[in-house]
Design a protein around this motif. Structure first.
Motif, PDB file in Angstrom:
ATOM      1  N   PRO A  92       0.802  -1.222   0.000  1.00 51.17           N
ATOM      2  CA  PRO A  92       0.000   0.000   0.000  1.00 51.17           C
ATOM      3  C   PRO A  92       0.834   1.271   0.000  1.00 51.17           C
ATOM      4  N   ARG A  93       2.098   1.185   0.417  1.00 53.39           N
ATOM      5  CA  ARG A  93       2.979   2.355   0.456  1.00 53.39           C
ATOM      6  C   ARG A  93       4.215   2.096  -0.398  1.00 53.39           C
ATOM      7  N   LYS A  94       4.823   3.176  -0.875  1.00 52.41           N
ATOM      8  CA  LYS A  94       6.034   3.039  -1.679  1.00 52.41           C
ATOM      9  C   LYS A  94       7.148   2.380  -0.881  1.00 52.41           C
ATOM     10  N   GLU A  95       7.249   2.700   0.408  1.00 54.70           N
ATOM     11  CA  GLU A  95       8.315   2.122   1.206  1.00 54.70           C
ATOM     12  C   GLU A  95       8.159   0.613   1.383  1.00 54.70           C
ATOM     13  N   ASP A  96       6.916   0.125   1.359  1.00 54.98           N
ATOM     14  CA  ASP A  96       6.707  -1.319   1.454  1.00 54.98           C
ATOM     15  C   ASP A  96       7.262  -2.030   0.219  1.00 54.98           C
ATOM     16  N   GLY A 204      11.696   1.781   9.793  1.00 55.04           N
ATOM     17  CA  GLY A 204      11.487   3.222   9.713  1.00 55.04           C
ATOM     18  C   GLY A 204      12.448   3.922   8.774  1.00 55.04           C
ATOM     19  N   PHE A 205      13.669   3.424   8.653  1.00 57.23           N
ATOM     20  CA  PHE A 205      14.633   4.126   7.808  1.00 57.23           C
ATOM     21  C   PHE A 205      14.234   4.061   6.340  1.00 57.23           C
ATOM     22  N   VAL A 206      13.496   2.997   5.939  1.00 59.67           N
ATOM     23  CA  VAL A 206      13.038   2.913   4.552  1.00 59.67           C
ATOM     24  C   VAL A 206      11.956   3.965   4.305  1.00 59.67           C
ATOM     25  N   SER A 207      11.059   4.146   5.274  1.00 59.87           N
ATOM     26  CA  SER A 207      10.061   5.214   5.157  1.00 59.87           C
ATOM     27  C   SER A 207      10.746   6.571   5.068  1.00 59.87           C
ATOM     28  N   TRP A 208      11.805   6.748   5.838  1.00 62.31           N
ATOM     29  CA  TRP A 208      12.542   8.015   5.797  1.00 62.31           C
ATOM     30  C   TRP A 208      13.158   8.239   4.427  1.00 62.31           C
ATOM     31  N   LEU A 209      13.689   7.170   3.833  1.00 59.98           N
ATOM     32  CA  LEU A 209      14.281   7.295   2.500  1.00 59.98           C
ATOM     33  C   LEU A 209      13.246   7.742   1.478  1.00 59.98           C
ATOM     34  N   VAL A 210      12.026   7.199   1.594  1.00 55.65           N
ATOM     35  CA  VAL A 210      10.975   7.527   0.627  1.00 55.65           C
ATOM     36  C   VAL A 210      10.436   8.921   0.854  1.00 55.65           C
ATOM     37  N   GLN A 211      10.323   9.342   2.108  1.00 56.05           N
ATOM     38  CA  GLN A 211       9.660  10.599   2.426  1.00 56.05           C
ATOM     39  C   GLN A 211      10.590  11.790   2.455  1.00 56.05           C
ATOM     40  N   THR A 212      11.897  11.570   2.502  1.00 58.64           N
ATOM     41  CA  THR A 212      12.836  12.669   2.656  1.00 58.64           C
ATOM     42  C   THR A 212      12.874  13.630   1.472  1.00 58.64           C
ATOM     43  N   GLY A 221       3.485  17.107 -13.683  1.00 56.43           N
ATOM     44  CA  GLY A 221       4.516  18.067 -13.329  1.00 56.43           C
ATOM     45  C   GLY A 221       5.212  17.681 -12.049  1.00 56.43           C
ATOM     46  N   THR A 222       5.588  18.656 -11.233  1.00 55.63           N
ATOM     47  CA  THR A 222       6.325  18.410 -10.001  1.00 55.63           C
ATOM     48  C   THR A 222       5.690  19.171  -8.862  1.00 55.63           C
ATOM     49  N   ALA A 223       5.545  18.508  -7.717  1.00 55.42           N
ATOM     50  CA  ALA A 223       4.981  19.149  -6.538  1.00 55.42           C
ATOM     51  C   ALA A 223       6.064  19.303  -5.484  1.00 55.42           C
ATOM     52  N   ILE A 224       5.952  20.346  -4.654  1.00 55.46           N
ATOM     53  CA  ILE A 224       6.892  20.579  -3.565  1.00 55.46           C
ATOM     54  C   ILE A 224       6.307  20.001  -2.292  1.00 55.46           C
ATOM     55  N   ARG A 225       7.082  19.131  -1.614  1.00 56.43           N
ATOM     56  CA  ARG A 225       6.597  18.519  -0.381  1.00 56.43           C
ATOM     57  C   ARG A 225       6.533  19.554   0.721  1.00 56.43           C
ATOM     58  N   GLN A 226       5.410  19.645   1.387  1.00 60.67           N
ATOM     59  CA  GLN A 226       5.263  20.481   2.550  1.00 60.67           C
ATOM     60  C   GLN A 226       5.872  19.781   3.757  1.00 60.67           C
ATOM     61  N   PRO A 227       6.198  20.508   4.820  1.00 57.70           N
ATOM     62  CA  PRO A 227       6.874  19.884   5.955  1.00 57.70           C
ATOM     63  C   PRO A 227       6.112  18.736   6.572  1.00 57.70           C
ATOM     64  N   ASP A 228       4.761  18.763   6.538  1.00 56.29           N
ATOM     65  CA  ASP A 228       3.992  17.712   7.190  1.00 56.29           C
ATOM     66  C   ASP A 228       3.470  16.685   6.201  1.00 56.29           C
ATOM     67  N   ALA A 229       3.982  16.702   4.974  1.00 52.26           N
ATOM     68  CA  ALA A 229       3.461  15.774   3.972  1.00 52.26           C
ATOM     69  C   ALA A 229       4.005  14.388   4.218  1.00 52.26           C
ATOM     70  N   THR A 230       3.245  13.390   3.820  1.00 50.05           N
ATOM     71  CA  THR A 230       3.680  12.002   3.914  1.00 50.05           C
ATOM     72  C   THR A 230       3.531  11.358   2.565  1.00 50.05           C
ATOM     73  N   ALA A 231       4.263  10.293   2.388  1.00 46.52           N
ATOM     74  CA  ALA A 231       4.221   9.618   1.090  1.00 46.52           C
ATOM     75  C   ALA A 231       2.910   8.926   0.901  1.00 46.52           C
ATOM     76  N   GLY A 232       2.359   9.030  -0.330  1.00 49.14           N
ATOM     77  CA  GLY A 232       1.111   8.366  -0.639  1.00 49.14           C
ATOM     78  C   GLY A 232       1.349   7.023  -1.251  1.00 49.14           C
ATOM     79  N   SER A 233       0.283   6.380  -1.625  1.00 47.94           N
ATOM     80  CA  SER A 233       0.379   5.074  -2.271  1.00 47.94           C
ATOM     81  C   SER A 233      -0.414   5.106  -3.550  1.00 47.94           C
ATOM     82  N   GLY A 234       0.073   4.396  -4.537  1.00 49.96           N
ATOM     83  CA  GLY A 234      -0.577   4.370  -5.839  1.00 49.96           C
ATOM     84  C   GLY A 234      -1.626   3.296  -5.926  1.00 49.96           C
ATOM     85  N   THR A 235      -2.624   3.536  -6.762  1.00 51.47           N
ATOM     86  CA  THR A 235      -3.641   2.539  -7.037  1.00 51.47           C
ATOM     87  C   THR A 235      -3.867   2.483  -8.516  1.00 51.47           C
TER      88      THR A 235
END
Length: 259
Positions: A92-96, A204-212, A221-235
């Motif tokens: 469900p998540r990119k880090e998975d 947790g370090f894998v989640s950090w790699l994906v979200q950093t 196009g390209t979006a800028i991550r906000q400080p509180d953003a989290t990685a989404g999952s594709g469907t």
């Protein structure tokens, strides 16, 4: 050219990056001679040098077979990884999915270095992706070359094709099936049927790699991550077939090679 680049950047990022790495590495090594094989093959003794050559844990999976393999291996890698990235509930998540690639790749390296030898392991990883993408598709019919087979039989059809075309990679492909099955047992079968914990939770370090990274690729196009953003999952889902004439086939719920 702009339409091609737009389509490229709109592709799922992990599948796109992996396929690109295979194409660039393989052309640079096989055709142009810009990348010596000695720089990218895996050997454990290089991991303990100073500085350790840790890139070999990844680069050994970036070299395709020569000639037709430069086309087919990246294609299969992209299609199967795309299906896992966008349409598989196990990730469900990119880090998975990234953790899956890391652990399955590690299993393949361990099995081959312990029992089979070798230094380049892409065929094993391709078989792992195939096995994982197809194993939950019971009841779905897929085409493999000129034949229609159950989706879960596609990995074994690939083994049969290797008997005819490249028998030397069969042990490596079998190690990929073993690695994918072991991952499935530790993360899904044991928790569901053995009532035990997930033995390979995403750290947790894998989640950090994906979200950093602050720059998030999007299809438009390209979006800028906000400080509180989290990685989404594709469907979603997409499929293709093995034969070039039917690569344009698409349909919900099919795997690579599906009708």
């Amino acid at each position: 050219m702009s339409e091609i680049m737009d389509a490229y950047w709109a592709a799922p990022p992990m599948a796109r990056t992996f396929a690109t790495a295979i194409v660039v590495t393989s052309i640079s090594a096989h055709i142009l001679g810009l990348v010596p094989y000695a720089w990218i093959y895996f050997t454990e003794d290089r991991l303990f040098r100073l500085p350790p050559e840790i890139w070999r844990l990844a680069t050994n999976f970036f070299l395709s077979g020569p000639q037709l393999g430069i086309i087919m291996d990246p294609y299969f890698a992209y299609m199967y990884l795309k299906q896992l990235e966008t349409a598989n509930l196990k990730f469900p998540r990119k880090e998975d999915l990234l953790w899956y690639l890391m652990t399955v790749g590690g299993f393949i390296i361990l099995v081959n270095r312990a029992f089979l030898g070798g230094a380049f392991f892409l065929p094993g990883l391709l078989m792992s992706l195939t096995y994982t993408a197809c194993q939950d598709q019971r009841g779905v019919q897929s085409s493999f070359f000129f034949f229609t087979v159950p989706a879960q039989a596609v990995p074994y059809c690939m083994l049969l094709a290797s008997v005819l075309m490249s028998p030397g990679i069969i042990p490596l492909q079998l190690s990929g099936i073993v690695a994918a099955h072991l991952h499935d047992f530790l993360t899904r079968l044991w928790p569901e049927f053995g009532r035990g914990p997930n033995l390979l939770p995403t750290p947790g370090f894998v989640s950090w790699l994906v979200q950093t990274p602050r720059m998030l690729p999007r299809g438009y196009g390209t979006a800028i991550r906000q400080p509180d953003a989290t990685a989404g999952s594709g469907t979603g889902a997409s499929t293709g077939s093995v034969l070039p004439d039917s690569w344009k086939t698409r349909g919900s719920g099919h795997r690579l090679g599906g009708n």
